[in-house]
Scaffold this motif. Structure first.
Motif, mmCIF file in Angstrom:
data_model
loop_
_atom_site.group_PDB
_atom_site.id
_atom_site.type_symbol
_atom_site.label_atom_id
_atom_site.label_comp_id
_atom_site.label_asym_id
_atom_site.label_seq_id
_atom_site.Cartn_x
_atom_site.Cartn_y
_atom_site.Cartn_z
ATOM 1 N N GLU A 1 23.743 0.368 -4.093
ATOM 2 C CA GLU A 1 24.362 -0.961 -4.048
ATOM 3 C C GLU A 1 24.222 -1.614 -2.670
ATOM 4 N N ALA A 2 23.183 -1.227 -1.911
ATOM 5 C CA ALA A 2 22.840 -1.930 -0.664
ATOM 6 C C ALA A 2 21.706 -2.899 -1.003
ATOM 7 N N SER A 3 22.024 -3.860 -1.863
ATOM 8 C CA SER A 3 20.982 -4.680 -2.491
ATOM 9 C C SER A 3 20.253 -5.587 -1.507
ATOM 10 N N GLU A 4 20.963 -6.140 -0.506
ATOM 11 C CA GLU A 4 20.303 -7.030 0.446
ATOM 12 C C GLU A 4 19.279 -6.277 1.278
ATOM 13 N N LEU A 5 19.637 -5.085 1.730
ATOM 14 C CA LEU A 5 18.704 -4.282 2.521
ATOM 15 C C LEU A 5 17.548 -3.800 1.650
ATOM 16 N N ALA A 6 17.827 -3.472 0.404
ATOM 17 C CA ALA A 6 16.757 -3.072 -0.511
ATOM 18 C C ALA A 6 15.746 -4.201 -0.681
ATOM 19 N N GLN A 7 16.243 -5.428 -0.806
ATOM 20 C CA GLN A 7 15.341 -6.580 -0.937
ATOM 21 C C GLN A 7 14.503 -6.760 0.324
ATOM 22 N N MET A 8 15.093 -6.517 1.479
ATOM 23 C CA MET A 8 14.350 -6.618 2.729
ATOM 24 C C MET A 8 13.221 -5.595 2.761
ATOM 25 N N GLY A 9 13.487 -4.386 2.292
ATOM 26 C CA GLY A 9 12.451 -3.369 2.250
ATOM 27 C C GLY A 9 11.293 -3.768 1.351
ATOM 28 N N LEU A 10 11.597 -4.391 0.219
ATOM 29 C CA LEU A 10 10.541 -4.828 -0.698
ATOM 30 C C LEU A 10 9.722 -5.965 -0.079
ATOM 31 N N LEU A 11 10.377 -6.823 0.705
ATOM 32 C CA LEU A 11 9.634 -7.874 1.409
ATOM 33 C C LEU A 11 8.680 -7.266 2.435
ATOM 34 N N LEU A 12 9.148 -6.251 3.138
ATOM 35 C CA LEU A 12 8.278 -5.578 4.103
ATOM 36 C C LEU A 12 7.097 -4.908 3.398
ATOM 37 N N GLU A 13 7.362 -4.298 2.265
ATOM 38 C CA GLU A 13 6.285 -3.667 1.492
ATOM 39 C C GLU A 13 5.227 -4.711 1.118
ATOM 40 N N ARG A 14 5.685 -5.879 0.714
ATOM 41 C CA ARG A 14 4.755 -6.958 0.368
ATOM 42 C C ARG A 14 3.974 -7.428 1.592
ATOM 43 N N ASP A 15 4.671 -7.599 2.714
ATOM 44 C CA ASP A 15 4.016 -8.109 3.924
ATOM 45 C C ASP A 15 2.976 -7.131 4.463
ATOM 46 N N LEU A 16 3.187 -5.847 4.244
ATOM 47 C CA LEU A 16 2.233 -4.849 4.733
ATOM 48 C C LEU A 16 0.862 -4.985 4.074
ATOM 49 N N ALA A 17 0.810 -5.613 2.914
ATOM 50 C CA ALA A 17 -0.473 -5.791 2.233
ATOM 51 C C ALA A 17 -1.445 -6.603 3.077
ATOM 52 N N ALA A 18 -0.906 -7.431 4.002
ATOM 53 C CA ALA A 18 -1.760 -8.249 4.876
ATOM 54 C C ALA A 18 -2.187 -7.499 6.129
ATOM 55 N N GLY A 19 -1.736 -6.245 6.290
ATOM 56 C CA GLY A 19 -2.115 -5.467 7.458
ATOM 57 C C GLY A 19 -0.930 -5.182 8.371
ATOM 58 N N ARG A 20 -1.176 -4.324 9.370
ATOM 59 C CA ARG A 20 -0.126 -3.920 10.286
ATOM 60 C C ARG A 20 -0.338 -4.510 11.666
#
Length: 267
Positions: free
Chosen positions: A217-236
């Protein structure tokens, strides 16, 4: 001449220091509503609810820039309407990109018009981009695109919701023990993953940890992690690696909260 003097007075008016975007918008409304009323012009403010309430940046300079644009719009749209629209157009875990649009229904205006004094140097200093749309049926829309820093937020865990979903404290203790095991294992390996080349292992790590945080139930932080996962597709790069580390620290803070609620303990 009176209009010019009034404009200069407003531009150099001593106003309260603003700390975030909502405070800046309120300050602009306070300063320019009387001018709009005097010209019988409707002054509207429309803010996208997805825009974070505590965005920070060079707000004093941005206020001066928007003030110039609002004054111009009120001048050319006398008797009509002027709107300041704020829309979210991009987001990362640590920033939001917004469009600040000053729109009016006055006669079409081109950048070469003497009334259309856009301080492009200010926009460049702010790291922004400018777009102008104007036409007979459109009026004029001046769009300033800017990226704002978003303050880091402490992770929030809805323990009561988790306890209610699971049906009681005994079940909560069992789930916390399982979440503790999963998060502890992944958090211990983060630095090793960051030392590796490539994005696939980090994306998989973010996906796993975000899933565990969602179950906690740490939903906001979970969403942040998914955004980071998406952003990593463009490289590090250094910025995204730093964001992943920050995310890991926040996940560790969630783990501490979970441990504090074992056996019915409360914060």
């Amino acid at each position: 001449m009176t209009s010019l003097v009034g404009g200069l007075a407003r531009r150099f008016e001593r106003h309260r220091a603003v700390d975030d975007l909502p405070a800046l918008l309120a300050d602009l409304g306070r300063r320019y509503a009387p001018l709009a009323r005097a010209d019988e012009t409707a002054l509207e403010l429309d803010v996208d609810p997805a825009v974070a309430p505590d965005l920070t940046g060079a707000l004093d300079e941005l206020g001066a820039l928007l003030g110039v644009l609002i004054e111009r719009a009120i001048d050319v749209a006398a008797g009509g309407y002027v709107a300041l629209q704020v829309d979210l157009v991009g987001e990362t875990p640590t920033s939001q990109t917004v469009h600040l649009t000053v729109a009016d229904d006055g006669p079409p205006t081109v950048p070469s018009d003497p009334k259309f004094l856009i301080p492009t140097t200010s926009i460049e200093r702010l790291g922004g981009h400018l777009q102008v749309e104007s036409g007979p049926d459109l009026g004029t829309r001046v769009i300033v695109e800017l990226t704002f820093d978003m303050p880091r937020r402490l992770p929030r865990v809805d323990i009561d919701a988790l306890r209610s979903t699971l049906g009681g404290q005994v079940a909560l203790d069992e789930v916390i023990a399982a979440l503790d095991l999963a998060l502890s294992r992944d958090l211990a390996h983060l630095e090793d993953l960051l030392a590796q080349v490539g994005v696939d292992p980090l994306q998989a790590w973010l996906h796993r940890v975000s899933g565990v945080l969602g179950m906690a139930e740490a939903s906001e932080l979970a969403q942040m992690g998914l955004l980071l996962e998406r952003d990593l597709a463009a490289g590090r790069d250094e910025a995204i690696d730093r964001a992943v580390r920050d995310f890991g620290e926040d996940a560790a803070a969630v783990l501490t909260v979970l441990r504090d609620h074992r056996d019915g303990d409360r914060l």
